[in-house]
Design an enzyme around this catalytic site. Sequence first.
Site, PDB file in Angstrom:
ATOM      1  N   MET A  13      12.161 -29.158 -21.153  1.00  0.00           N
ATOM      2  CA  MET A  13      10.998 -29.879 -21.678  1.00  0.00           C
ATOM      3  C   MET A  13      11.178 -31.390 -21.478  1.00  0.00           C
ATOM      4  SD  MET A  13       9.290 -29.989 -25.486  1.00  0.00           S
ATOM      5  CE  MET A  13      10.732 -30.555 -26.352  1.00  0.00           C
ATOM      6  N   LEU A 103      21.712 -37.764 -23.984  1.00  0.00           N
ATOM      7  CA  LEU A 103      20.723 -37.399 -25.001  1.00  0.00           C
ATOM      8  C   LEU A 103      21.392 -36.583 -26.094  1.00  0.00           C
ATOM      9  CD1 LEU A 103      17.403 -36.585 -23.121  1.00  0.00           C
ATOM     10  CD2 LEU A 103      18.072 -38.645 -24.335  1.00  0.00           C
ATOM     11  N   LYS A 138      27.290 -32.353 -30.016  1.00  0.00           N
ATOM     12  CA  LYS A 138      26.569 -33.601 -29.789  1.00  0.00           C
ATOM     13  C   LYS A 138      27.414 -34.805 -30.232  1.00  0.00           C
ATOM     14  CE  LYS A 138      22.701 -32.267 -28.002  1.00  0.00           C
ATOM     15  NZ  LYS A 138      22.402 -32.658 -26.622  1.00  0.00           N
ATOM     16  N   PRO A 162      17.320 -38.716 -30.306  1.00  0.00           N
ATOM     17  CA  PRO A 162      15.916 -38.401 -30.589  1.00  0.00           C
ATOM     18  C   PRO A 162      15.764 -37.585 -31.871  1.00  0.00           C
ATOM     19  CG  PRO A 162      16.551 -37.666 -28.382  1.00  0.00           C
ATOM     20  CD  PRO A 162      17.803 -37.976 -29.134  1.00  0.00           C
ATOM     21  N   LEU A 165      11.542 -32.840 -31.216  1.00  0.00           N
ATOM     22  CA  LEU A 165      10.572 -33.046 -30.159  1.00  0.00           C
ATOM     23  C   LEU A 165       9.680 -31.821 -29.969  1.00  0.00           C
ATOM     24  CD1 LEU A 165      13.113 -34.455 -27.524  1.00  0.00           C
ATOM     25  CD2 LEU A 165      11.562 -35.807 -28.951  1.00  0.00           C
ATOM     26  N   HIS A 178      11.188 -24.277 -31.641  1.00  0.00           N
ATOM     27  CA  HIS A 178      11.179 -25.187 -32.776  1.00  0.00           C
ATOM     28  C   HIS A 178       9.851 -25.030 -33.503  1.00  0.00           C
ATOM     29  CE1 HIS A 178      14.392 -27.198 -30.401  1.00  0.00           C
ATOM     30  NE2 HIS A 178      14.867 -27.435 -31.602  1.00  0.00           N
ATOM     31  N   LYS A 186       2.032 -18.804 -33.173  1.00  0.00           N
ATOM     32  CA  LYS A 186       1.684 -17.889 -34.266  1.00  0.00           C
ATOM     33  C   LYS A 186       0.214 -18.030 -34.658  1.00  0.00           C
ATOM     34  CE  LYS A 186       4.905 -18.939 -37.390  1.00  0.00           C
ATOM     35  NZ  LYS A 186       5.858 -18.790 -38.563  1.00  0.00           N
ATOM     36  N   ARG A 208      10.020 -32.939 -41.634  1.00  0.00           N
ATOM     37  CA  ARG A 208      10.513 -33.118 -40.268  1.00  0.00           C
ATOM     38  C   ARG A 208       9.762 -34.244 -39.568  1.00  0.00           C
ATOM     39  NH1 ARG A 208      13.924 -30.458 -41.919  1.00  0.00           N
ATOM     40  NH2 ARG A 208      15.024 -28.658 -40.994  1.00  0.00           N
TER      41      ARG A 208
HETATM   42  N1  LIG Z   1      13.778 -30.081 -28.180  1.00  0.00           N
HETATM   43  C1  LIG Z   1      14.087 -30.846 -29.209  1.00  0.00           C
HETATM   44  O1  LIG Z   1      13.484 -30.751 -30.283  1.00  0.00           O
HETATM   45  C2  LIG Z   1      15.177 -31.862 -29.081  1.00  0.00           C
HETATM   46  C3  LIG Z   1      15.990 -31.920 -27.948  1.00  0.00           C
HETATM   47  N2  LIG Z   1      16.988 -32.875 -27.895  1.00  0.00           N
HETATM   48  C4  LIG Z   1      17.891 -32.941 -26.738  1.00  0.00           C
HETATM   49  O2  LIG Z   1      17.146 -33.207 -25.568  1.00  0.00           O
HETATM   50  C5  LIG Z   1      17.769 -32.561 -24.452  1.00  0.00           C
HETATM   51  C6  LIG Z   1      16.759 -31.687 -23.738  1.00  0.00           C
HETATM   52  O3  LIG Z   1      16.218 -30.786 -24.662  1.00  0.00           O
HETATM   53  P1  LIG Z   1      15.002 -29.843 -24.187  1.00  0.00           P
HETATM   54  O4  LIG Z   1      14.391 -30.393 -22.946  1.00  0.00           O
HETATM   55  O5  LIG Z   1      14.161 -29.593 -25.373  1.00  0.00           O
HETATM   56  O6  LIG Z   1      15.790 -28.502 -23.814  1.00  0.00           O
HETATM   57  P2  LIG Z   1      15.299 -27.284 -22.892  1.00  0.00           P
HETATM   58  O7  LIG Z   1      15.916 -26.058 -23.463  1.00  0.00           O
HETATM   59  O8  LIG Z   1      13.835 -27.347 -22.684  1.00  0.00           O
HETATM   60  O9  LIG Z   1      16.009 -27.602 -21.487  1.00  0.00           O
HETATM   61  C7  LIG Z   1      17.413 -27.517 -21.393  1.00  0.00           C
HETATM   62  C8  LIG Z   1      17.811 -27.673 -19.967  1.00  0.00           C
HETATM   63  O10 LIG Z   1      19.218 -27.606 -19.876  1.00  0.00           O
HETATM   64  C9  LIG Z   1      19.537 -26.888 -18.721  1.00  0.00           C
HETATM   65  N3  LIG Z   1      20.785 -26.139 -18.888  1.00  0.00           N
HETATM   66  C10 LIG Z   1      21.119 -25.296 -19.878  1.00  0.00           C
HETATM   67  N4  LIG Z   1      22.334 -24.779 -19.640  1.00  0.00           N
HETATM   68  C11 LIG Z   1      22.751 -25.281 -18.450  1.00  0.00           C
HETATM   69  C12 LIG Z   1      23.906 -25.120 -17.649  1.00  0.00           C
HETATM   70  N5  LIG Z   1      24.911 -24.328 -18.002  1.00  0.00           N
HETATM   71  N6  LIG Z   1      23.992 -25.811 -16.491  1.00  0.00           N
HETATM   72  C13 LIG Z   1      23.003 -26.631 -16.095  1.00  0.00           C
HETATM   73  N7  LIG Z   1      21.873 -26.849 -16.811  1.00  0.00           N
HETATM   74  C14 LIG Z   1      21.768 -26.160 -17.970  1.00  0.00           C
HETATM   75  C15 LIG Z   1      18.408 -25.912 -18.462  1.00  0.00           C
HETATM   76  O11 LIG Z   1      18.333 -25.749 -17.057  1.00  0.00           O
HETATM   77  P3  LIG Z   1      17.555 -24.526 -16.315  1.00  0.00           P
HETATM   78  O12 LIG Z   1      16.150 -24.583 -16.816  1.00  0.00           O
HETATM   79  O13 LIG Z   1      17.676 -24.846 -14.853  1.00  0.00           O
HETATM   80  O14 LIG Z   1      18.295 -23.273 -16.716  1.00  0.00           O
HETATM   81  C16 LIG Z   1      17.203 -26.637 -19.046  1.00  0.00           C
HETATM   82  O15 LIG Z   1      16.503 -27.287 -18.031  1.00  0.00           O
HETATM   83  C17 LIG Z   1      18.957 -31.785 -25.007  1.00  0.00           C
HETATM   84  O16 LIG Z   1      20.122 -32.575 -24.881  1.00  0.00           O
HETATM   85  C18 LIG Z   1      18.607 -31.643 -26.488  1.00  0.00           C
HETATM   86  O17 LIG Z   1      19.779 -31.556 -27.288  1.00  0.00           O
HETATM   87  C19 LIG Z   1      17.199 -33.771 -28.904  1.00  0.00           C
HETATM   88  C20 LIG Z   1      16.406 -33.748 -30.025  1.00  0.00           C
HETATM   89  C21 LIG Z   1      15.353 -32.788 -30.200  1.00  0.00           C
HETATM   90  C1  LIG Z   2      15.787 -30.430 -32.742  1.00  0.00           C
HETATM   91  C2  LIG Z   2      16.757 -30.143 -33.886  1.00  0.00           C
HETATM   92  O1  LIG Z   2      16.150 -29.249 -34.797  1.00  0.00           O
HETATM   93  C3  LIG Z   2      16.666 -28.009 -35.052  1.00  0.00           C
HETATM   94  O2  LIG Z   2      16.691 -27.893 -36.455  1.00  0.00           O
HETATM   95  P1  LIG Z   2      15.322 -27.764 -37.256  1.00  0.00           P
HETATM   96  O3  LIG Z   2      14.619 -29.078 -37.252  1.00  0.00           O
HETATM   97  O4  LIG Z   2      15.618 -27.155 -38.584  1.00  0.00           O
HETATM   98  O5  LIG Z   2      14.553 -26.719 -36.341  1.00  0.00           O
HETATM   99  P2  LIG Z   2      13.117 -26.040 -36.358  1.00  0.00           P
HETATM  100  O6  LIG Z   2      12.192 -26.985 -35.651  1.00  0.00           O
HETATM  101  O7  LIG Z   2      13.293 -24.685 -35.803  1.00  0.00           O
HETATM  102  O8  LIG Z   2      12.741 -25.857 -37.917  1.00  0.00           O
HETATM  103  C4  LIG Z   2      12.138 -26.901 -38.600  1.00  0.00           C
HETATM  104  C5  LIG Z   2      11.705 -26.457 -39.978  1.00  0.00           C
HETATM  105  O9  LIG Z   2      10.498 -25.689 -39.818  1.00  0.00           O
HETATM  106  C6  LIG Z   2      10.527 -24.566 -40.683  1.00  0.00           C
HETATM  107  N1  LIG Z   2       9.672 -23.505 -40.117  1.00  0.00           N
HETATM  108  C7  LIG Z   2       8.569 -22.984 -40.729  1.00  0.00           C
HETATM  109  N2  LIG Z   2       8.017 -22.003 -39.974  1.00  0.00           N
HETATM  110  C8  LIG Z   2       8.781 -21.957 -38.835  1.00  0.00           C
HETATM  111  C9  LIG Z   2       8.688 -21.132 -37.665  1.00  0.00           C
HETATM  112  O10 LIG Z   2       7.831 -20.239 -37.519  1.00  0.00           O
HETATM  113  N3  LIG Z   2       9.632 -21.380 -36.674  1.00  0.00           N
HETATM  114  C10 LIG Z   2      10.587 -22.361 -36.815  1.00  0.00           C
HETATM  115  N4  LIG Z   2      11.472 -22.560 -35.798  1.00  0.00           N
HETATM  116  N5  LIG Z   2      10.712 -23.140 -37.935  1.00  0.00           N
HETATM  117  C11 LIG Z   2       9.815 -22.909 -38.916  1.00  0.00           C
HETATM  118  C12 LIG Z   2      12.013 -24.189 -40.703  1.00  0.00           C
HETATM  119  O11 LIG Z   2      12.244 -23.403 -41.856  1.00  0.00           O
HETATM  120  C13 LIG Z   2      12.670 -25.559 -40.773  1.00  0.00           C
HETATM  121  O12 LIG Z   2      12.677 -26.025 -42.106  1.00  0.00           O
HETATM  122  C14 LIG Z   2      18.038 -27.654 -34.599  1.00  0.00           C
HETATM  123  O13 LIG Z   2      18.090 -26.251 -34.546  1.00  0.00           O
HETATM  124  C15 LIG Z   2      18.312 -28.283 -33.266  1.00  0.00           C
HETATM  125  O14 LIG Z   2      17.578 -27.665 -32.219  1.00  0.00           O
HETATM  126  C16 LIG Z   2      17.981 -29.702 -33.222  1.00  0.00           C
HETATM  127  O15 LIG Z   2      18.588 -30.483 -32.521  1.00  0.00           O
END
Ligand SMILES: NC(=O)C1=CN([C@@H]2O[C@H](COP(=O)(O)OP(=O)(O)OC[C@H]3O[C@@H](n4cnc5c(N)ncnc54)[C@H](OP(=O)(O)O)[C@@H]3O)[C@@H](O)[C@H]2O)C=CC1
Ligand SMILES: C[C@H]1O[C@H](OP(=O)(O)OP(=O)(O)OC[C@H]2O[C@@H](n3cnc4c(=O)[nH]c(N)nc43)[C@H](O)[C@@H]2O)[C@@H](O)[C@@H](O)C1=O
Length: 309
Positions: A13, A103, A138, A162, A165, A178, A186, A208
């Site tokens: 993403m 990141l 991390k 961050p 997201l 997430h 849903k 959040r």
């Molecule tokens: N999503 C969120 O809410 C948040 C994300 N972040 C951080 O941002 C960054 C990106 O997150 P996001 O884009 O959501 O994650 P995604 O799950 O969408 O993407 C993760 C990526 O990592 C790659 N990857 C996973 N395992 C491997 C591996 N063994 N070798 C090479 N590449 C690999 C995948 O590649 P491929 O598709 O080719 O398999 C994929 O493109 C991460 O560091 C995450 O911790 C931080 C805060 C919040």
């Molecule tokens: C990005 C950061 O954030 C992640 O932690 P988190 O913020 O707890 O993740 P979440 O987005 O899945 O949940 C947010 C909140 O939301 C509530 N909640 C309600 N209803 C649903 C529901 O239907 N699905 C989910 N997933 N949560 C729900 C859930 O109970 C919780 O209170 C790490 O795993 C990790 O990935 C990290 O780095």
Amino acid sequence: MTEKVLLTGARGMVGKNILEHPSSTKWQFLTPSSTELDLTIYADVEAYIALYQPDFIIHAAGRVGGIQANIAAPVDFLIDNLDMGRNVVMAAQRNGVKRLINLSSSCMYPRNISTPLTEDMILTGELEPTNEGYALAKIATMRLCQYIAKQDASFQYKTLIPCNLYGRHDKFLPQHSHLIPAIIHKTYQAMINNEPQVEIWGDGTARREFMYAGDLASAVIRALEHFDTLPNLMNVGLGQDYTINEYYQAVAAVIGYQGSFTHNLSKPVGMARKLVDVQQQSLWGWSANNSLTDGIKQSYEFYLKEYLQ
Ligand SMILES: NC(=O)C1=CN([C@@H]2O[C@H](COP(=O)(O)OP(=O)(O)OC[C@H]3O[C@@H](n4cnc5c(N)ncnc54)[C@H](OP(=O)(O)O)[C@@H]3O)[C@@H](O)[C@H]2O)C=CC1
Ligand SMILES: C[C@H]1O[C@H](OP(=O)(O)OP(=O)(O)OC[C@H]2O[C@@H](n3cnc4c(=O)[nH]c(N)nc43)[C@H](O)[C@@H]2O)[C@@H](O)[C@@H](O)C1=O
């Protein structure tokens, strides 16, 4: 001469939102998938960086998922993220790559802090059990970047932290997603199936901070453009959070779902709050510009037109 940027996680993403940014054409991005380059294999990472000699590395790859995914696989979330972080950062150093953006995530902050989280709070308290493995990985990668930069200031290895997201190219299936993509999926499914209620995990009072991934991409692009002024460790956030219940209401309003919500108190809720402090970000001169409604609309459009197709 166009600078080469190795973007790990380019198919994720965050990675895709960076590549979709209008200014991304200023650089030549190297975008290996996990099948082309498995970042958990050091020898392959080292050989790739030696071959391509990138001017910059943005480490955006990771094993990433919501609270349910983290609870289900703490070993994988710890080991995969630890291995990827160590391999990318050490291979970069060994090959003399001088600029790297790592990141991280607001999940690495201690739990039970109700005030905005400042960068100096890291490692000052116990971690959130639901994503402790991920958080430890991390923290270790962030510290590795700091140690390398402290040993030799020519290695500018910086970490962005961050908040949560959401956005285009997110994961929508319940076992991985997430909060916001989970609500979109849903609520849409409930609407098209005429279901009168949607289940909220927990009592909905947890808070959040969810930033639209397109905004994080803008922050990363700006970090490439103004790398020297970027702090070594900086939160990237909105400075505002909402309750889980408010997120469900906001998505229902965008989608037009008329049903009601129930609360499943047996579901995990994680941290009560994790609002990042944005003073450093503001001093650096950046802020997000997508409102929650705008971000949800763009995510929903992606879900309908690209994800479901
Ligand atoms: N999503 C969120 O809410 C948040 C994300 N972040 C951080 O941002 C960054 C990106 O997150 P996001 O884009 O959501 O994650 P995604 O799950 O969408 O993407 C993760 C990526 O990592 C790659 N990857 C996973 N395992 C491997 C591996 N063994 N070798 C090479 N590449 C690999 C995948 O590649 P491929 O598709 O080719 O398999 C994929 O493109 C991460 O560091 C995450 O911790 C931080 C805060 C919040
Ligand atoms: C990005 C950061 O954030 C992640 O932690 P988190 O913020 O707890 O993740 P979440 O987005 O899945 O949940 C947010 C909140 O939301 C509530 N909640 C309600 N209803 C649903 C529901 O239907 N699905 C989910 N997933 N949560 C729900 C859930 O109970 C919780 O209170 C790490 O795993 C990790 O990935 C990290 O780095």
